[in-house]
Design an enzyme around this catalytic site. Structure first.
Site, PDB file in Angstrom:
ATOM      1  N   MET A  31       0.427  -0.815  -0.582  1.00 37.41           N
ATOM      2  CA  MET A  31       0.228  -0.058   0.128  1.00 37.41           C
ATOM      3  C   MET A  31       0.691   1.734   0.154  1.00 37.41           C
ATOM      4  O   MET A  31       0.514   2.339   0.321  1.00 37.41           O
ATOM      5  CB  MET A  31      -1.011  -0.298   1.245  1.00 37.41           C
ATOM      6  CG  MET A  31      -2.000  -0.981   1.036  1.00 37.41           C
ATOM      7  SD  MET A  31      -3.348  -1.012   1.929  1.00 37.41           S
ATOM      8  CE  MET A  31      -2.669  -0.549   3.601  1.00 37.41           C
ATOM      9  N   HIS A  35       9.096   0.835   4.039  1.00 38.10           N
ATOM     10  CA  HIS A  35       9.728   1.072   4.601  1.00 38.10           C
ATOM     11  C   HIS A  35      10.823   0.247   4.149  1.00 38.10           C
ATOM     12  O   HIS A  35      11.002  -0.591   3.367  1.00 38.10           O
ATOM     13  CB  HIS A  35       9.358   1.759   6.268  1.00 38.10           C
ATOM     14  CG  HIS A  35       7.957   0.208   6.644  1.00 38.10           C
ATOM     15  ND1 HIS A  35       8.654  -1.058   6.136  1.00 38.10           N
ATOM     16  CD2 HIS A  35       6.716   0.347   6.124  1.00 38.10           C
ATOM     17  CE1 HIS A  35       7.662  -1.762   6.802  1.00 38.10           C
ATOM     18  NE2 HIS A  35       6.443  -1.004   6.108  1.00 38.10           N
ATOM     19  N   GLU A  36      11.501  -0.109   5.164  1.00 41.23           N
ATOM     20  CA  GLU A  36      12.693  -1.546   5.562  1.00 41.23           C
ATOM     21  C   GLU A  36      12.163  -2.925   5.088  1.00 41.23           C
ATOM     22  O   GLU A  36      12.463  -4.002   4.898  1.00 41.23           O
ATOM     23  CB  GLU A  36      13.729  -1.106   6.324  1.00 41.23           C
ATOM     24  CG  GLU A  36      14.807   0.009   6.323  1.00 41.23           C
ATOM     25  CD  GLU A  36      15.573   0.381   5.368  1.00 41.23           C
ATOM     26  OE1 GLU A  36      15.840  -0.959   4.472  1.00 41.23           O
ATOM     27  OE2 GLU A  36      15.267   1.013   4.477  1.00 41.23           O
ATOM     28  N   HIS A  38       9.158  -3.149   4.347  1.00 39.43           N
ATOM     29  CA  HIS A  38       8.871  -3.756   1.824  1.00 39.43           C
ATOM     30  C   HIS A  38      10.215  -3.879   1.482  1.00 39.43           C
ATOM     31  O   HIS A  38       9.994  -4.465   0.734  1.00 39.43           O
ATOM     32  CB  HIS A  38       8.653  -2.368   2.052  1.00 39.43           C
ATOM     33  CG  HIS A  38       6.785  -1.925   2.135  1.00 39.43           C
ATOM     34  ND1 HIS A  38       6.934  -0.962   3.821  1.00 39.43           N
ATOM     35  CD2 HIS A  38       6.071  -2.524   2.757  1.00 39.43           C
ATOM     36  CE1 HIS A  38       5.341  -0.230   3.646  1.00 39.43           C
ATOM     37  NE2 HIS A  38       4.830  -1.759   2.674  1.00 39.43           N
ATOM     38  N   GLN A  62     -10.569  -2.925   1.340  1.00 47.57           N
ATOM     39  CA  GLN A  62      -9.624  -3.361   3.155  1.00 47.57           C
ATOM     40  C   GLN A  62      -9.729  -2.473   4.003  1.00 47.57           C
ATOM     41  O   GLN A  62      -9.524  -2.524   5.072  1.00 47.57           O
ATOM     42  CB  GLN A  62      -8.348  -4.132   2.719  1.00 47.57           C
ATOM     43  CG  GLN A  62      -7.539  -3.245   2.614  1.00 47.57           C
ATOM     44  CD  GLN A  62      -6.353  -3.354   2.498  1.00 47.57           C
ATOM     45  OE1 GLN A  62      -6.307  -4.339   1.380  1.00 47.57           O
ATOM     46  NE2 GLN A  62      -5.376  -3.803   3.043  1.00 47.57           N
ATOM     47  N   LYS A 150       4.724 -10.086   9.370  1.00 50.51           N
ATOM     48  CA  LYS A 150       4.340  -9.400  10.222  1.00 50.51           C
ATOM     49  C   LYS A 150       2.857  -9.157  10.116  1.00 50.51           C
ATOM     50  O   LYS A 150       1.974  -8.695  11.267  1.00 50.51           O
ATOM     51  CB  LYS A 150       4.838  -8.025   9.362  1.00 50.51           C
ATOM     52  CG  LYS A 150       4.168  -6.359   9.479  1.00 50.51           C
ATOM     53  CD  LYS A 150       4.227  -5.533  10.764  1.00 50.51           C
ATOM     54  CE  LYS A 150       3.133  -4.337  11.310  1.00 50.51           C
ATOM     55  NZ  LYS A 150       3.053  -4.201  10.823  1.00 50.51           N
ATOM     56  N   ASP A 151       2.218  -9.333   8.854  1.00 52.54           N
ATOM     57  CA  ASP A 151       0.925  -9.560   8.465  1.00 52.54           C
ATOM     58  C   ASP A 151       0.262 -10.739   8.778  1.00 52.54           C
ATOM     59  O   ASP A 151       0.310 -11.489   7.429  1.00 52.54           O
ATOM     60  CB  ASP A 151       0.295  -8.556   7.773  1.00 52.54           C
ATOM     61  CG  ASP A 151       0.650  -7.337   7.813  1.00 52.54           C
ATOM     62  OD1 ASP A 151      -0.168  -6.273   8.275  1.00 52.54           O
ATOM     63  OD2 ASP A 151       1.541  -6.717   7.241  1.00 52.54           O
ATOM     64  N   GLN A 154      -3.228 -11.927   7.360  1.00 48.46           N
ATOM     65  CA  GLN A 154      -3.408 -12.308   6.317  1.00 48.46           C
ATOM     66  C   GLN A 154      -2.623 -13.140   5.336  1.00 48.46           C
ATOM     67  O   GLN A 154      -2.814 -13.876   4.132  1.00 48.46           O
ATOM     68  CB  GLN A 154      -2.260 -10.274   5.746  1.00 48.46           C
ATOM     69  CG  GLN A 154      -2.310 -10.125   4.288  1.00 48.46           C
ATOM     70  CD  GLN A 154      -1.962  -8.996   3.887  1.00 48.46           C
ATOM     71  OE1 GLN A 154      -2.475  -8.236   4.394  1.00 48.46           O
ATOM     72  NE2 GLN A 154      -0.365  -8.852   3.913  1.00 48.46           N
ATOM     73  N   VAL A 177      10.983  -7.518  10.160  1.00 47.64           N
ATOM     74  CA  VAL A 177      11.458  -6.061   9.951  1.00 47.64           C
ATOM     75  C   VAL A 177      11.814  -5.541  10.288  1.00 47.64           C
ATOM     76  O   VAL A 177      10.155  -4.621  11.053  1.00 47.64           O
ATOM     77  CB  VAL A 177      12.034  -5.543   8.070  1.00 47.64           C
ATOM     78  CG1 VAL A 177      13.468  -4.036   9.156  1.00 47.64           C
ATOM     79  CG2 VAL A 177      12.578  -6.629   7.334  1.00 47.64           C
TER      80      VAL A 177
HETATM   81  P1  AMP Z   1       1.488  -3.019   3.518  1.00 47.65           P
HETATM   82  O1  AMP Z   1       1.909  -2.227   2.306  1.00 47.65           O
HETATM   83  O2  AMP Z   1       1.517  -2.343   4.718  1.00 47.65           O
HETATM   84  O3  AMP Z   1      -0.232  -3.872   2.201  1.00 47.65           O
HETATM   85  O4  AMP Z   1       2.873  -4.027   3.132  1.00 47.65           O
HETATM   86  C1  AMP Z   1       2.756  -4.729   1.750  1.00 47.65           C
HETATM   87  C2  AMP Z   1       3.643  -5.848   2.164  1.00 47.65           C
HETATM   88  O5  AMP Z   1       4.963  -5.798   3.130  1.00 47.65           O
HETATM   89  C3  AMP Z   1       2.700  -7.035   3.256  1.00 47.65           C
HETATM   90  O6  AMP Z   1       2.759  -8.460   2.798  1.00 47.65           O
HETATM   91  C4  AMP Z   1       3.630  -6.672   4.757  1.00 47.65           C
HETATM   92  O7  AMP Z   1       3.151  -7.982   5.267  1.00 47.65           O
HETATM   93  C5  AMP Z   1       4.619  -6.394   4.702  1.00 47.65           C
HETATM   94  N1  AMP Z   1       5.285  -5.997   5.845  1.00 47.65           N
HETATM   95  C6  AMP Z   1       5.084  -5.014   6.270  1.00 47.65           C
HETATM   96  N2  AMP Z   1       5.363  -4.487   7.159  1.00 47.65           N
HETATM   97  C7  AMP Z   1       6.280  -5.102   7.297  1.00 47.65           C
HETATM   98  C8  AMP Z   1       7.684  -5.576   8.378  1.00 47.65           C
HETATM   99  N3  AMP Z   1       8.005  -4.787   9.563  1.00 47.65           N
HETATM  100  N4  AMP Z   1       8.559  -6.681   7.933  1.00 47.65           N
HETATM  101  C9  AMP Z   1       8.218  -7.533   6.430  1.00 47.65           C
HETATM  102  N5  AMP Z   1       7.369  -7.211   6.116  1.00 47.65           N
HETATM  103  C10 AMP Z   1       6.895  -6.447   6.605  1.00 47.65           C
END
Ligand code: AMP
Length: 284
Positions: A31, A35-36, A38, A62, A150-151, A154, A177
């Site tokens: 989305m 950050h690190e 991603h 969502q 992290k999720d 999901q 991370v």
């Molecule tokens: P989001 O942009 O938050 O929807 O996350 C996109 C993808 O990055 C999802 O598969 C998340 O699980 C993953 N993600 C988000 N934060 C982290 C993190 N701290 N460490 C590893 N993967 C992450």
């Protein structure tokens, strides 16, 4: 050069060319507000696949009413710079109207997997996630897709969706991370005030406490849950949604930890909701 694909026909055209090159295609759905965490997924995809696409789409389906869809951070220029740095070949960045020209009549229901943990606190959330990921898989046709631990809910749900509905894509779940003090990286961390940011370490600390209790021989899930709940409730400004121990595959409650389990927490600080989790493996 990272190509920006803003609509579905352009994405399909790019996918056709990538496929014709004979290389495998990796997808990292996001989305944005990268950050690190991603970045680690992009690196993993880059290492595993010949072509890498990421998607940046804040998916309205969502977010529930009253959740943070409008305020969700949108930082496309910086995101694109990270994608370039990591050698991402294409960024799919559609407008909501491109993904949802009409309200959907047909959606993907996550069943039981959408009901545990965050389910009761975010009605419809996992249906929105499953549906948009199904759409992204059909638009970008990846061979492999990368998600973060992290999720966790999901991740479990997407793995099941792919298996139950025979999507021709391999799912890879990558480790969480964290910041140096243990806080899981999240696009929402930027909303925390300095005081909340300091207190937010309670999530990871509570998970580590559950793990160390298990190591010391406490296998009773309710005891671990109670301990996590007590730790989080003791933190000023922390509103606990849940601190639970569930089966790592089915996300159903467990009573004794005799197979791989997941400790998972969700905590609100003001308007900012944070989640985190840790695998709990029983002693062999
Ligand atoms: P989001 O942009 O938050 O929807 O996350 C996109 C993808 O990055 C999802 O598969 C998340 O699980 C993953 N993600 C988000 N934060 C982290 C993190 N701290 N460490 C590893 N993967 C992450």
């Amino acid at each position: 050069m990272t190509l920006v694909l803003r609509n579905i026909p352009a994405a399909r055209q790019w996918v056709r060319e990538a496929r014709n090159s004979g290389q495998s295609l990796g997808l990292v759905p996001t989305m944005g507000a990268l950050h690190e965490g991603h970045r680690s997924l992009f690196r993993r995809a880059r290492a595993a696949c010949g072509r890498v696409a990421i998607s940046i789409f804040v998916n309205p389906a969502q977010f529930g009413p009253g959740e943070d869809f409008e305020r969700y951070p949108r930082t496309f220029e910086g995101d694109l710079a990270m994608a370039e740095q990591e050698g991402v070949d294409a960024v799919f960045h559609p407008e909501p109207g491109e993904m949802y020209p009409d309200p959907l009549l047909v959606t993907v229901h996550p069943g039981k997997l959408g009901k545990s943990l965050c389910g009761p606190f975010r009605p419809g959330h996992f249906r929105g996630v499953a549906t948009v990921v199904a759409k992204l898989f059909h638009i970008l046709e990846p061979d492999r897709a990368f998600f973060g631990q992290k999720d966790a809910q999901q991740a479990v749900m997407i793995q099941r969706m792919v298996r139950d509905l025979n999507f021709p894509v391999a799912i890879e779940i990558c480790p969480t991370v964290r910041e140096p003090d243990g806080l899981a990286m999240s696009s929402r961390n930027r909303f925390l005030s300095p005081a909340e940011r300091a207190r937010a370490t309670a999530l990871y600390r509570s998970l580590c406490r559950a793990e160390s209790l298990l190591r010391s021989g406490v296998k009773d899930a309710a005891r671990l849950e109670q301990e996590m709940q007590t730790m989080i409730r003791a933190v000023e400004g922390a509103e606990l949604d849940y601190a639970s121990v569930v089966d790592a595959r089915t996300l159903e409650p467990v009573s004794i930890i005799d197979r791989e389990a997941l400790a998972a927490v969700a905590v609100r600080f003001g308007k900012t909701r944070l989640i985190d989790n840790l695998f709990l493996a029983p002693e062999k």
